[in-house]
Design an enzyme around this catalytic site. Structure first.
Site, PDB file in Angstrom:
ATOM      1  N   HIS A 140       0.812  -1.216   0.000  1.00 32.50           N
ATOM      2  CA  HIS A 140       0.000   0.000   0.000  1.00 32.50           C
ATOM      3  C   HIS A 140       0.850   1.272   0.000  1.00 32.50           C
ATOM      4  O   HIS A 140       0.413   2.318  -0.490  1.00 32.50           O
ATOM      5  CB  HIS A 140      -0.926   0.010   1.216  1.00 32.50           C
ATOM      6  CG  HIS A 140      -1.940  -1.095   1.189  1.00 32.50           C
ATOM      7  ND1 HIS A 140      -2.683  -1.439   2.288  1.00 32.50           N
ATOM      8  CD2 HIS A 140      -2.327  -1.941   0.198  1.00 32.50           C
ATOM      9  CE1 HIS A 140      -3.481  -2.442   1.985  1.00 32.50           C
ATOM     10  NE2 HIS A 140      -3.281  -2.765   0.727  1.00 32.50           N
ATOM     11  N   PHE A 378      -1.222  -8.369   4.560  1.00 34.02           N
ATOM     12  CA  PHE A 378       0.123  -7.811   4.511  1.00 34.02           C
ATOM     13  C   PHE A 378       0.214  -6.470   3.782  1.00 34.02           C
ATOM     14  O   PHE A 378       1.207  -6.188   3.105  1.00 34.02           O
ATOM     15  CB  PHE A 378       1.100  -8.829   3.893  1.00 34.02           C
ATOM     16  CG  PHE A 378       0.853 -10.224   4.373  1.00 34.02           C
ATOM     17  CD1 PHE A 378       1.066 -10.556   5.702  1.00 34.02           C
ATOM     18  CD2 PHE A 378       0.322 -11.186   3.534  1.00 34.02           C
ATOM     19  CE1 PHE A 378       0.789 -11.821   6.174  1.00 34.02           C
ATOM     20  CE2 PHE A 378       0.039 -12.459   4.005  1.00 34.02           C
ATOM     21  CZ  PHE A 378       0.275 -12.774   5.335  1.00 34.02           C
ATOM     22  N   CYS A 379      -0.805  -5.643   3.930  1.00 35.31           N
ATOM     23  CA  CYS A 379      -0.825  -4.322   3.286  1.00 35.31           C
ATOM     24  C   CYS A 379      -0.544  -4.431   1.790  1.00 35.31           C
ATOM     25  O   CYS A 379       0.114  -3.560   1.201  1.00 35.31           O
ATOM     26  CB  CYS A 379       0.172  -3.368   3.946  1.00 35.31           C
ATOM     27  SG  CYS A 379      -0.254  -2.930   5.640  1.00 35.31           S
ATOM     28  N   ALA A 380      -1.045  -5.504   1.192  1.00 37.22           N
ATOM     29  CA  ALA A 380      -0.935  -5.704  -0.260  1.00 37.22           C
ATOM     30  C   ALA A 380      -2.228  -6.364  -0.725  1.00 37.22           C
ATOM     31  O   ALA A 380      -2.219  -7.419  -1.359  1.00 37.22           O
ATOM     32  CB  ALA A 380       0.273  -6.569  -0.595  1.00 37.22           C
TER      33      ALA A 380
END
Length: 448
Positions: A140, A378-380
């Site tokens: 992100h 995982f911020c993805a």
């Protein structure tokens, strides 16, 4: 099957008999938390196994010791006349030179200190004079800063070769100013061919920015040799968790960009109705800098150089092979991949379970086995949602301080928990799974 109440049976390490142990870096002597023991359910204690290094790495011992030596001299920078102030200024500017040297910066590149990679890329987003092309595989931090501008997102294909073709087509179609990519995926660990991406961007008259948060702590990144125009990275992932990061790259866009923060240190002069801004790093470093974080980051990079690129790479490669071999041999587990033609990867593996709760598995690894991993997306989110079949995954990530025993303990505990479930009861709360009765005593910190 993972269930909230079960009895743990025995399970031997699997799938690693033919995977050699790495040449030793004496990994457990490298870290400031070496030998840390954590409480586990039932009253025991175990040596902590940190396989959540991709999120935040512990401090190197040499970094922690350097910070202690520096602290007595801490003072204001650049304008103080006292001896401590002069030494603090020298430390910050010396750190700037160390960062530039370590990443192979060109003579006219700027090194701007930031809080972390996210801060660096948000700063940089205001400097790009045109559209930006990104991949959907990005963290992100390299996806969201471009949202308010001209952002073009290319969805990754099953192979990186066809993904390159898609990037080529998009760059030709929109005439973007920038291609911004991760150096290595924080979900799969796959390392992207940065030099090829630089050539592609430059062939379309665009520049290349690299999110080096995952790559730089594991591999040397020489931006001049690779053709990278901008590189962003974080100290907290590079064994210097003191709150500093950096943006390194070409000066012209950064000198023309609005100052990242408006405040003292970023100005030549200020009147009631006008202001004259500096150029160079000062333009974006208003206020008192994080001296300790900056010094720690530079010391960590110097320690990487002392350890040697080849020794670190050999150590992590052997452990990565051992980790993946054990996971592939585990029934009921699928290792997530992004591209079927990318074999180079860091020590990161994200798995899905055929059945059962990933969150419960991660909680039990920590509470019962003293093993830290990470569960989630995982911020993805775009990448994870495209590749995964379940709502979240479990990520194990290793680094310079990881040992063979760490990998083997994780694989053994994982096999036992998948086969027999946790030994204790857990409840699912809004913040995730937690032991129904948690008898682990907290450290005796003084919270003031």
């Amino acid at each position: 099957m993972i269930s909230s109440v079960a009895t743990v049976g025995s399970a031997a390490p699997i799938g690693r008999a033919d995977v050699p142990a790495p040449a030793s870096l004496e990994p457990l002597a490298l870290l400031a938390d070496a030998g840390l023991e954590v409480p586990v359910l039932g009253g025991g204690r175990m040596r902590h196994v940190n396989l959540d290094v991709a999120a935040s790495a512990p401090a190197l011992q040499s970094v922690a010791e350097h910070v202690q030596r520096v602290l007595p001299y801490y003072a204001s920078v650049h304008r103080g006349t006292g001896y401590p102030s002069q030494q603090t200024t020298a430390l910050v500017e010396g750190a700037r030179a160390t960062v530039a040297r370590h990443v192979g910066a060109r003579d006219d590149d700027l090194v701007v200190f930031t809080r972390n990679t996210t801060d660096a890329l948000n700063l940089f987003a205001s400097a790009v004079p045109g559209d930006t092309v990104v991949l959907d595989i990005e963290h992100h931090a390299n996806l969201l800063p471009w949202r308010d501008g001209g952002r073009r997102v290319v969805v990754g294909r099953s192979s990186f070769a066809t993904t390159l073709d898609a990037l080529d087509a998009e760059l030709g179609r929109c005439r973007a100013a920038l291609l911004s990519v991760t150096g290595a995926s924080n979900v799969t660990g796959e390392v992207l061919p940065i030099a090829d991406l630089a050539d592609l961007a430059h062939s379309h008259g665009a520049r290349l920015a690299v999110d080096g948060a995952q790559l730089l702590p594991h591999r040397r990144v020489d931006i001049a040799a690779l053709g990278v125009d901008y590189l962003a990275f974080s100290g907290h992932k590079a064994y210097a968790p003191y709150g500093a990061g950096a943006l390194v790259g070409r000066a012209d866009w950064l000198d023309a960009a609005p100052p990242h923060l408006a405040g003292g240190g970023a100005v030549e002069s200020v009147g009631i109705d006008d202001v004259s801004w500096k150029t160079g790093p000062d333009r974006h470093e208003a206020g008192t800098p994080n001296v300790i974080g900056i010094v720690a980051l530079a010391r960590a990079l110097a320690e990487f150089e002392r350890l040697g690129d080849e020794a670190r790479a050999a150590h992590e490669h052997a452990l990565t092979q051992r980790l993946h071999a054990g996971l592939v041999a585990q029934a009921g587990v699928r290792v997530i991949r992004g591209f079927d033609d990318v074999d180079d990867r860091l020590g990161i593996a994200t798995i899905e379970l055929d059945r059962g709760s990933i969150g419960l598995l991660a909680a039990a690894l920590g509470a019962e086995h003293g093993i830290s991993v990470r569960a989630g997306r995982f911020c993805a989110h775009p990448l994870f949602d495209r590749l995964a079949t379940r709502s979240n995954g479990l990520r194990a990530s290793l680094g310079a301080g990881t040992s063979v025993d760490d990998i083997d303990r994780f694989l053994t505990a994982l096999a036992a928990l998948i086969a027999d479930g946790p030994a204790y009861a857990y409840d699912r709360a809004p913040g995730g799974w937690c032991p129904r009765v948690d008898d682990r005593p907290p450290p005796a910190f003084d919270h003031g």
